[in-house]
Design an enzyme around this catalytic site. Structure first.
Site, mmCIF file in Angstrom:
data_model
loop_
_atom_site.group_PDB
_atom_site.id
_atom_site.type_symbol
_atom_site.label_atom_id
_atom_site.label_comp_id
_atom_site.label_asym_id
_atom_site.label_seq_id
_atom_site.Cartn_x
_atom_site.Cartn_y
_atom_site.Cartn_z
ATOM 1 N N GLU A 281 0.834 -1.211 0.000
ATOM 2 C CA GLU A 281 0.000 0.000 0.000
ATOM 3 C C GLU A 281 0.868 1.262 0.000
ATOM 4 O O GLU A 281 0.548 2.238 -0.684
ATOM 5 C CB GLU A 281 -0.934 0.014 1.217
ATOM 6 N N ASP A 362 3.802 -4.122 -5.845
ATOM 7 C CA ASP A 362 4.361 -5.411 -5.418
ATOM 8 C C ASP A 362 5.889 -5.354 -5.423
ATOM 9 O O ASP A 362 6.543 -5.796 -4.473
ATOM 10 C CB ASP A 362 3.914 -6.536 -6.372
HETATM 11 ZN ZN ZN Z 1 -2.581 -2.603 -4.628
#
Ligand code: ZN
Length: 417
Positions: A281, A362
């Site tokens: 996030e 990611d």
């Molecule tokens: Zn995401």
């Protein structure tokens, strides 16, 4: 008159084309899932056990069936609402009763909006208390569910009424350039919501408590420090009050920003997995995805408002749906009803962009964690717990998925680890 007819047929064709595309994509996906339903695909053998895989297939198929029915019904409702003459009939009713004041026109728009959302109620109810219930996700009681709907409706009226009045007043005051002014008002409103929603609105639906002191809190705060991410606090939200699905997000803006974790997420993941989810996030934030999304949505609403202002000047736009030109409110209404017919075709592009952001977040998470394993562990658990469809048809996921599939994300992480 000829152009009116062309426009009616064009609208009809676009609405039906959308339904056809939805049904076609769904059937493509269903056949793809069924073709792989017999045994767990090799890539998932270490991740998921047989019964859970079977259950995820059943959940996917049940949702697809329900989605088909919902799409057919909402298309039918849209066609009836647009072409039965009920909209101009109600318009005359309102303007005869209350005049064509901005206040009366706003009431007309909100009455239609509330009426249309009432038609969604049975679908929402069945989805929550039949479908989600059957697969063990529902934790909502009837009372909470109905109260949520009531609060949502009241909020829409309390916030929507003054906003719409203001926008219609702007049309009166500013003439040809009203769309630009309305856009500014909408941006200010959205910004206010961003700041106020976490304080005033979200607590109406959920309880937020600070994450208790302890190793988890220390671990997450250390991550925030390491990535120079400023946040006011880490909050736990009682998502389990409604569903066993899990999530994490940021609320608020600038230094008022809070990190919010669903209690369900904290129950499902280990400490380092939670850290990886938070790192992901933070990645969205650091890579300026949130800013880019906001800029994109601001640009789209500017384009939308401009298009609306052009349509609102065309007599045929009103006459095609039985209105007499002269008042901008029906144009607003028709545009609102028809916008989804156009934006549907833009969604593959929007989702493609969103998936690119997910890969970047990611990669950021793997980088700040020095390894990809905690994130992979978290993604596997989340896919398993949420019974995600592990084998979507590539066309289907390309069109609808805002996140890459588990396999795609693992492959990307393996390439970068
Ligand atoms: Zn995401």
């Amino acid at each position: 008159m000829r152009f009116v007819n062309i426009f009616i047929w064009l609208t009809l064709a676009l609405i039906l084309a959308r339904l056809a595309a939805e049904l076609w994509l769904a059937s493509l996906n269903r056949r793809h899932v069924l073709a792989h339903a017999g045994e767990i695909p090799p890539a998932f053998r270490d991740i998921i056990d047989g019964p859970t895989y079977k259950k995820s297939v059943a959940y996917t198929l049940a949702k697809a069936r329900f989605g088909d029915i919902e799409n057919i019904c909402s298309t039918a409702v849209l066609l009836i609402v647009l072409f039965s003459g009920v909209l101009p009939w109600l318009f005359n009713l309102f303007s005869n009763e209350f005049g064509v004041t901005v206040w009366a026109m706003t009431a007309y728009l909100l009455a239609i909006g509330s009426g249309m959302s009432l038609l969604d109620l049975p679908f929402d109810w069945v989805s929550q208390f039949r479908l989600e219930e059957k697969f063990g996700f529902n934790t909502t009681t009837q009372k909470i569910w109905w109260l949520d709907r009531l609060k949502g409706l009241l909020l829409a009226l309390v916030l929507g009424y003054p906003l719409l009045v203001f926008v219609l007043k702007i049309v009166e005051w500013t003439g040809a350039w009203w769309w630009l002014w309305a856009w500014v008002v909408l941006l200010v409103f959205q910004f206010l919501m961003l700041v106020l929603a976490p304080v005033l609105i979200m607590p109406l639906f959920n309880k937020f408590t600070p994450l208790p002191d302890g190793s988890l809190r220390e671990q997450l705060l250390a991550l925030a420090r390491r990535t120079q991410f400023r946040a006011q606090s880490i909050q736990l939200m009682d998502g389990s009050k409604r569903s066993r699905h899990s999530n994490a997000f940021f609320a608020g803006f600038g230094r008022f920003r809070k990190i919010v974790l669903f209690d369900t997420l904290v129950q499902q993941l280990s400490g380092s997995e939670l850290e990886a989810v938070l790192a992901h996030e933070i990645g969205h934030y650091k890579k300026r995805h949130i800013l880019k999304m906001m800029a994109f949505s601001a640009a789209s609403s500017l384009a939308g408002l401009f298009l609306l202002s052009v349509l609102a000047r065309q007599d045929w736009f009103y006459r095609a749906f039985g209105f007499v030109p002269g008042n901008v409110a029906p144009a607003l209404l028709l545009f609102g009803l028809l916008a989804g017919t156009i934006t549907f075709w833009l969604s593959p592009f929007i989702h493609w962009r969103s998936r690119r952001f997910e890969y970047q977040a990611d990669a950021f998470a793997a980088q700040v964690m020095n390894e990809a394993q905690p994130l992979i562990g978290a993604l596997r658990k989340l896919n398993e717990k949420n019974l995600s469809n592990l084998m979507p048809h590539p066309f289907y996921s390309g069109f609808y998925y805002s996140h890459p599939t588990l396999l795609e994300r693992e492959q990307a992480l393996a390439g970068k680890a």
